[in-house]
Design a protein around this motif. Structure first.
Motif, PDB file in Angstrom:
ATOM      1  N   LEU A  28       0.808  -1.215   0.000  1.00 35.30           N
ATOM      2  CA  LEU A  28       0.000   0.000   0.000  1.00 35.30           C
ATOM      3  C   LEU A  28       0.845   1.270   0.000  1.00 35.30           C
ATOM      4  O   LEU A  28       0.297   2.366  -0.091  1.00 35.30           O
ATOM      5  N   ARG A  29       2.141   1.114   0.089  1.00 38.65           N
ATOM      6  CA  ARG A  29       3.016   2.292   0.086  1.00 38.65           C
ATOM      7  C   ARG A  29       4.096   2.186  -0.991  1.00 38.65           C
ATOM      8  O   ARG A  29       5.160   2.767  -0.880  1.00 38.65           O
ATOM      9  N   ARG A  30       3.814   1.452  -2.036  1.00 39.15           N
ATOM     10  CA  ARG A  30       4.795   1.220  -3.100  1.00 39.15           C
ATOM     11  C   ARG A  30       5.147   2.526  -3.808  1.00 39.15           C
ATOM     12  O   ARG A  30       4.271   3.332  -4.134  1.00 39.15           O
ATOM     13  N   SER A  31       6.422   2.706  -4.068  1.00 41.64           N
ATOM     14  CA  SER A  31       6.890   3.938  -4.710  1.00 41.64           C
ATOM     15  C   SER A  31       6.386   4.066  -6.143  1.00 41.64           C
ATOM     16  O   SER A  31       6.330   5.169  -6.689  1.00 41.64           O
ATOM     17  N   LEU A  32       6.009   2.959  -6.772  1.00 46.14           N
ATOM     18  CA  LEU A  32       5.525   3.034  -8.157  1.00 46.14           C
ATOM     19  C   LEU A  32       4.121   3.627  -8.237  1.00 46.14           C
ATOM     20  O   LEU A  32       3.674   4.024  -9.310  1.00 46.14           O
ATOM     21  N   ASP A  33       3.412   3.692  -7.096  1.00 46.50           N
ATOM     22  CA  ASP A  33       2.104   4.353  -7.068  1.00 46.50           C
ATOM     23  C   ASP A  33       2.287   5.850  -6.852  1.00 46.50           C
ATOM     24  O   ASP A  33       3.255   6.293  -6.236  1.00 46.50           O
ATOM     25  N   THR A  34       1.346   6.637  -7.330  1.00 47.52           N
ATOM     26  CA  THR A  34       1.427   8.075  -7.137  1.00 47.52           C
ATOM     27  C   THR A  34       1.214   8.426  -5.672  1.00 47.52           C
ATOM     28  O   THR A  34       0.676   7.624  -4.884  1.00 47.52           O
ATOM     29  N   ALA A  35       1.628   9.630  -5.304  1.00 47.86           N
ATOM     30  CA  ALA A  35       1.452  10.087  -3.925  1.00 47.86           C
ATOM     31  C   ALA A  35      -0.026  10.101  -3.540  1.00 47.86           C
ATOM     32  O   ALA A  35      -0.393   9.771  -2.404  1.00 47.86           O
ATOM     33  N   GLN A  36      -0.872  10.471  -4.483  1.00 46.73           N
ATOM     34  CA  GLN A  36      -2.308  10.508  -4.201  1.00 46.73           C
ATOM     35  C   GLN A  36      -2.850   9.117  -3.904  1.00 46.73           C
ATOM     36  O   GLN A  36      -3.637   8.927  -2.967  1.00 46.73           O
ATOM     37  N   VAL A  37      -2.435   8.131  -4.702  1.00 45.77           N
ATOM     38  CA  VAL A  37      -2.883   6.757  -4.492  1.00 45.77           C
ATOM     39  C   VAL A  37      -2.350   6.222  -3.171  1.00 45.77           C
ATOM     40  O   VAL A  37      -3.080   5.601  -2.384  1.00 45.77           O
ATOM     41  N   ARG A  38      -1.058   6.467  -2.900  1.00 45.94           N
ATOM     42  CA  ARG A  38      -0.485   6.011  -1.630  1.00 45.94           C
ATOM     43  C   ARG A  38      -1.207   6.619  -0.439  1.00 45.94           C
ATOM     44  O   ARG A  38      -1.492   5.942   0.556  1.00 45.94           O
TER      45      ARG A  38
END
Length: 262
Positions: free
Chosen positions: A203-213
């Motif tokens: 749920l905190r993967r760097s490949l996700d955007t800051a908004q998604v995280r």
């Protein structure tokens, strides 16, 4: 003259309402009828059929240690218990030509059914999994599974659920070994299960955007914040703060006038 109850006719409006109710209930009833426990699959279907192949992969891969995992124990720590308790449910989608919207709709139905099937409460419920298997989509299967998972994951996380994508070409790395591919399966499928504290890295993967995280981490803390161990709670809060700071920086950069417009 007032007729007795037995002879009261069904007026047209009532008939149409009953028909509409039947149409609404049909997808759920059909989906429920397709769900089978792993033990039933192994007992009633030939070994080379899609669902028994999936259960065999679970037993021989997920439920066993692997030298590339990077830690002791099985690839998925919950799988041996789930197999022992028979809390793995499977459904085969036999359609060969379906739209993305249709698959999204199907997964929504199974998401709703997930909360209805046993076990529904207690610690044992974290071992429940529903696997929706897509053996007939051909070359499009991986793309379909990935797209549906990406589209629906935020709504699942918001409900305290996880939606995992599995197929033969999955490139998602292991948590401890980036060269390990734990989500590769012989038959494409999506897996529904409850969110647990150890899902934090997903749920905190760097490949996700800051908004998604930020969205994922808020859901994690809202759903599990009062029950997770302190180190997971602290990590989640730290990751959420970092995502919020990144979002604020992006907003400030977007609002800052460029040299050309100044």
């Amino acid at each position: 003259m007032i007729p007795d109850n037995d002879s009261t006719p069904v007026i047209e409006t009532d008939r149409l309402m009953m028909q509409a109710q039947t149409v609404v209930e049909t997808p759920v009833a059909a989906a429920r009828g397709k769900l089978m426990q792993a033990s039933t699959v192994e007992r009633d279907q030939p070994a080379d059929a899609p669902l028994p192949r999936t259960v065999a992969w679970i037993r021989n891969f997920l439920a066993r240690p692997h030298p590339d995992v990077g830690r002791p124990g099985p690839v998925c720590p919950f799988t041996p218990t789930a197999l022992a308790l028979d809390t793995i449910w499977l459904a085969e989608i036999q359609d060969r030509d379906v739209s993305l919207d249709r698959i999204v709709e199907l997964i929504g139905v199974y998401r709703d059914l997930f909360g209805e099937i046993e076990p529904r409460t207690g610690q044992v419920a974290i071992n429940k999994t529903v696997l929706i298997v897509f053996p007939h989509l051909g070359d499009d299967a991986a793309a379909f599974v990935d797209e549906v998972q990406q589209q629906l994951k935020p709504s699942f996380v918001d409900l305290g659920l996880m939606l995992g994508e599995f197929h033969a070409s999955n490139e998602s790395p292991g948590l401890r070994n980036p060269d390990f591919r734990p989500l590769r399966s012989p038959v494409p499928m999506l897996a529904i299960r409850q969110m647990v504290e150890t899902d934090l890295p997903f749920l905190r993967r760097s490949l996700d955007t800051a908004q998604v995280r930020s969205q994922f981490l808020r859901s994690y803390l809202r759903r599990l914040g009062g029950t997770v161990r302190r180190n997971y709670f602290d990590q989640a809060v730290k990751a959420l703060v970092e995502a919020e700071i990144e979002l604020q920086a992006q907003s400030a950069a977007a609002a800052k006038p460029t040299a050309a417009s100044a």
